[in-house]
Design an enzyme around this catalytic site. Sequence first.
Site, PDB file in Angstrom:
ATOM      1  CB  THR A  78      -0.871   0.079   1.271  1.00  0.00           C
ATOM      2  OG1 THR A  78      -1.839  -1.108   1.053  1.00  0.00           O
ATOM      3  CG2 THR A  78      -1.735   1.207   1.494  1.00  0.00           C
ATOM      4  CG  ASN A  99       2.634  -1.375   3.615  1.00  0.00           C
ATOM      5  OD1 ASN A  99       2.430  -0.370   2.876  1.00  0.00           O
ATOM      6  ND2 ASN A  99       1.371  -2.213   3.734  1.00  0.00           N
ATOM      7  CG  HIS A 483      -1.542  -6.762  -1.678  1.00  0.00           C
ATOM      8  ND1 HIS A 483      -0.534  -5.790  -1.100  1.00  0.00           N
ATOM      9  CD2 HIS A 483      -2.844  -6.435  -0.859  1.00  0.00           C
ATOM     10  CE1 HIS A 483      -1.106  -4.929  -0.039  1.00  0.00           C
ATOM     11  NE2 HIS A 483      -2.192  -5.309   0.104  1.00  0.00           N
TER      12      HIS A 483
HETATM   13 ZN    ZN Z   1      -3.198  -1.225  -0.392  1.00  0.00          ZN
END
Ligand code: ZN
Length: 549
Positions: A78, A99, A483
């Site tokens: 993300t 992240n 993911h």
């Molecule tokens: Zn994300």
Amino acid sequence: MPFTHYILTILAALGLALPVAVTAQVQSAPKLLVVISVDQLSADIFAEYRGKMTGGLARLQGGAVFPAGYQAHGATETCPGHSTILTGSHPARTGIIANLWADPALTRADKKVYCAEDPNVAGTASGSGQYEPSVKHLLVPTLGDLMKARTPAAKVVAVAGKDRAAIMMAGHGADEVLWLDARSGLTSYRDTALSPTAVAAGAAIARAVATARPALDLPVQCAAHDIPVPIGPQKTVGTGRFARDPGTFRAFLASPEADGAVLAAAAALRAGYRLGEGAQTDLLIIGLSATDYVGHSYGTGGSEMCLQMLALDREMGAFFKALDATGVDYAVALTADHGGHDIPERNRQNALPAAERIDASFSLGTMADKVADALGLPKPLFIAEGGDLYLNRSLTATQRIAAQAELVKALTGHRQIAAALTGDALAAMPLPTGSPASWSVAERMRASFHPQRSGDVLFALKADVTPIAEAEAAQPGRYVATHGSVWDYDRRVPILFWRKAMASFEQPNPVMTVDIMPTLAALIGLPLVGVAIDGRCLDLVAGAASSCP
Ligand code: ZN
């Protein structure tokens, strides 16, 4: 519960439901850029549902459609993904490599670093609720930063489900940066007073969270998805309807309600800041996070994602209608921070027998001790974060090289690992160029590698290996899908541009999310002189003319 427009409920509570329409004076540059990131909206999910769309996602398909957009880098998470969207640069340049990463040199006890925190603030840790939100790790300016540098009157406002989405797209000098919060509905950086509009929008969201929601009805379009899939003996996904008890913030986030709430806040902020009503172009940034939470919690193939996609389309349609009614001439760009893929249990049912979870026996800790024992090195040999291993800083240069070689050997010996490389090898590679579809695994990893932040050894799992072991996925409340891989299902995302009355076209060949920023800059006549970026301007004019310089 039948189709509910969560956005309209909240807008009505704010007295903003039906603004008076005025005729838009279409000018060369739009007065408002609306940039939307739908967290985990993969190109595959978009392809599956685009024909079923009738609301906001149908409208955007009447613009410039790039169905093969790429978050080109390997660390498809993300924070890196959001860092590419409005900077025009790969994570290797934005500095947002993941992240979370590790910094063994940190003075605090917790050596992990959250991408959107200031780890040097006393008493902090990288965990949720313990860190100081900050944009300091973002090494480059965003579109909003450049707009403000050229035109100080330009306003930049961001609101998202997640702090890292809002922060990485907003950049260093936004007027307001907001994200969802369990207690107050919306929050921002510590010790930052929220605007009155944000306070009111947050209170409306907090009231929505405090209200129970009945189960959604399953529309006929979702009937084929409504198949239970067991994960371990006690857990089943695939037939969820998003019923929720009052005050359950986590369930709120992982439901269509959350996106409706963020869109309602965005519409309220548009009005509160009078975005698009001045002489200059303003920027409204929206991060819709529910798709990601739904994907993590239930996978991408069940009733849950179907309900989420139809709701996203509907809520976004209502949001655009509210924007239309303001008369502001706006342009929209929509993409995602990364793709995603389904749970292996359902993939195996659906003609992908090779799909599997990471072996229960795979343990980086065991590997570290084995290598340390074999080479006579200190323990712990490394700190692991995702696919990055950070070697113990007490190692000599010779020991470091020996440990790297032995770890690469051990990692590549595992049947589920596709590649292992040293940070030194990646540092020696140039940033990849050309079509992201043909980049090697190492090139993908290079595009999210930063010599000061990445590991000493990096590895990538093979395709169709979900890095959540079955014992973990089977626990109630734990994520079942994720993911973050170097594979195209996690890299490919749709990229859509729309403006009223624009001629539609579709370009099926690969483009990249780093192309969005220079494309929008050209649309508003913002020169990118002296700004190093990795993307290029996409010409949004269907005919012979061009929107690029
Ligand atoms: Zn994300």
